[in-house]
Enzyme design. Structure first.
Site, mmCIF file in Angstrom:
data_model
loop_
_atom_site.group_PDB
_atom_site.id
_atom_site.type_symbol
_atom_site.label_atom_id
_atom_site.label_comp_id
_atom_site.label_asym_id
_atom_site.label_seq_id
_atom_site.Cartn_x
_atom_site.Cartn_y
_atom_site.Cartn_z
ATOM 1 N N ASP A 1 46.105 8.644 -20.197
ATOM 2 C CA ASP A 1 46.991 9.529 -19.337
ATOM 3 C C ASP A 1 48.375 9.406 -20.030
ATOM 4 O O ASP A 1 48.727 8.618 -20.718
ATOM 5 C CB ASP A 1 47.042 8.838 -18.168
ATOM 6 C CG ASP A 1 47.445 9.771 -17.028
ATOM 7 O OD1 ASP A 1 47.624 11.206 -17.379
ATOM 8 O OD2 ASP A 1 47.758 9.535 -16.016
ATOM 9 N N HIS B 1 47.620 16.743 -26.338
ATOM 10 C CA HIS B 1 46.400 16.425 -26.346
ATOM 11 C C HIS B 1 45.964 16.195 -27.756
ATOM 12 O O HIS B 1 45.215 15.247 -28.139
ATOM 13 C CB HIS B 1 45.560 17.481 -25.894
ATOM 14 C CG HIS B 1 45.673 17.443 -24.180
ATOM 15 N ND1 HIS B 1 45.663 16.667 -23.416
ATOM 16 C CD2 HIS B 1 45.784 18.876 -23.494
ATOM 17 C CE1 HIS B 1 45.786 17.062 -22.190
ATOM 18 N NE2 HIS B 1 45.884 18.342 -22.220
ATOM 19 N N LEU C 1 30.367 -1.381 -32.447
ATOM 20 C CA LEU C 1 31.097 -1.025 -31.281
ATOM 21 C C LEU C 1 30.420 0.063 -30.605
ATOM 22 O O LEU C 1 29.962 0.978 -31.222
ATOM 23 C CB LEU C 1 32.354 -0.465 -31.702
ATOM 24 C CG LEU C 1 33.277 0.106 -30.495
ATOM 25 C CD1 LEU C 1 33.933 -0.765 -29.634
ATOM 26 C CD2 LEU C 1 34.629 0.967 -31.021
HETATM 27 C C1 FPP Z 1 45.562 12.974 -19.436
HETATM 28 O O1 FPP Z 1 46.707 13.327 -19.830
HETATM 29 C C2 FPP Z 1 44.515 13.382 -20.760
HETATM 30 C C3 FPP Z 1 43.475 14.050 -20.635
HETATM 31 C C4 FPP Z 1 42.846 14.577 -19.467
HETATM 32 C C5 FPP Z 1 42.830 14.336 -21.737
HETATM 33 C C6 FPP Z 1 42.376 13.282 -22.840
HETATM 34 C C7 FPP Z 1 41.984 13.878 -23.968
HETATM 35 C C8 FPP Z 1 42.227 13.422 -25.103
HETATM 36 C C9 FPP Z 1 43.240 12.093 -25.414
HETATM 37 C C10 FPP Z 1 41.828 14.134 -26.512
HETATM 38 C C11 FPP Z 1 40.243 14.377 -26.661
HETATM 39 C C12 FPP Z 1 39.574 13.036 -26.644
HETATM 40 C C13 FPP Z 1 38.684 12.801 -27.429
HETATM 41 C C14 FPP Z 1 37.921 11.403 -27.024
HETATM 42 C C15 FPP Z 1 38.538 13.081 -28.919
HETATM 43 P P1 FPP Z 1 47.387 14.484 -19.011
HETATM 44 O O2 FPP Z 1 47.129 15.795 -19.561
HETATM 45 O O3 FPP Z 1 46.957 14.541 -17.391
HETATM 46 O O4 FPP Z 1 48.874 13.986 -19.000
HETATM 47 P P2 FPP Z 1 49.944 14.256 -17.646
HETATM 48 O O5 FPP Z 1 49.674 13.272 -16.776
HETATM 49 O O6 FPP Z 1 51.395 13.838 -18.696
HETATM 50 O O7 FPP Z 1 49.920 15.795 -17.584
#
Ligand code: FPP
Length: 249
Positions: A29, A46, A140
């Site tokens: 997050d 992201h 893993l």
């Molecule tokens: C949460 O941050 C993150 C996500 C919803 C997406 C997670 C995806 C990745 C890390 C990249 C792709 C994954 C892989 C496995 C290749 P948020 O956008 O909710 O952040 P915020 O709370 O600060 O808005």
């Protein structure tokens, strides 16, 4: 750089190899906030988050973690703007097309949990390839939770169990906790010992609801794109201070 390597080594040395968590789940997050803090669009967060994924997968291998589950996209994430959803799907396709061969060389088994049937075709193609190429690996196990929701997973398990009852393959009296576990996406896998959530939020957000019954929880203020090996080690060291009683004394 040398300083960081030294710091990692110092912390790694403190890990008790006999008390490693077997399964770690991570709620990644804070990507959006990471980007906004830099005056950038959320997308950059992201993109930077993928680098953290790469580092944490490598660190988990090096530390000897057996199962790593990453929460990449929840059943609720469809509520985000269409452009952001598309960007996340494209990032996943890019990550898989670039990394699967390397992950395969490193004996990683890639497994997707969640309802992937409704994902765009380009994602399904890469997901199938990733799972097929790595299916015989013994290192893993990397679970990527995609269009995953803990409640949805339990509903699907209940439906599967009801179907078995209707088909007379199972009786109501035979249903145990094991029956539920065996009908989840994580069947044949141990429950997570440790769940990490980055960015300061302190909730599970529908992640591994059934499986997390006895998980230790570690919350850190670090935003996901900044999370690296030293933070993973910090979480494991915390885990190793916990006395796990599973309801006993
Ligand atoms: C949460 O941050 C993150 C996500 C919803 C997406 C997670 C995806 C990745 C890390 C990249 C792709 C994954 C892989 C496995 C290749 P948020 O956008 O909710 O952040 P915020 O709370 O600060 O808005």
């Amino acid at each position: 750089m040398v300083f960081f390597r030294q710091k990692n080594r110092d912390l790694s040395d403190k890990i008790d190899k006999n008390k490693l968590p077997i399964h770690i789940g991570i709620i990644m997050d804070g990507n959006g906030r990471w980007a906004q803090k830099r005056g950038m669009m959320r997308f950059y967060g992201h993109k930077a988050g993928v680098n953290a994924v790469r580092e944490v997968v490598k660190a988990s291998r090096e530390l000897g973690i057996k199962y790593l589950t990453l929460y990449a996209f929840s059943t609720e994430n469809w509520k985000r703007p269409k452009e952001e959803v598309n960007f996340l799907m494209d990032l996943l396709v890019e990550y898989l097309s670039k990394e699967v061969d390397e992950l395969n060389k490193n004996n990683v088994l890639i497994n997707f949990i969640g309802d992937i049937s409704v994902l765009p075709e380009k994602c399904k193609i890469e997901i199938d390839r990733a799972q097929n190429v790595t299916k015989n690996n013994s290192g893993l196990v990397l679970n990527i939770a995609l269009n995953y929701g803990g409640r949805d997973e339990i509903v699907k398990a209940v439906k599967k169990i009801c179907t078995k009852i209707l088909n007379k393959e199972l009786s109501i009296e035979e249903i145990t906790e094991q029956t539920i576990s065996e009908n989840l996406y994580t069947k044949n896998q141990p429950d997570p010992d440790l769940i990490i959530r980055t960015s300061g939020e302190k909730r599970l957000s529908n992640f591994l609801l059934w499986q997390s019954a006895y998980s230790e929880l570690w919350f850190t203020e670090v935003l996901w794109p900044d999370f690296g090996k030293e933070h993973l080690i910090e979480a494991i060291l915390y885990y190793q201070t916990r006395q796990r009683r599973f309801g006993g004394v």
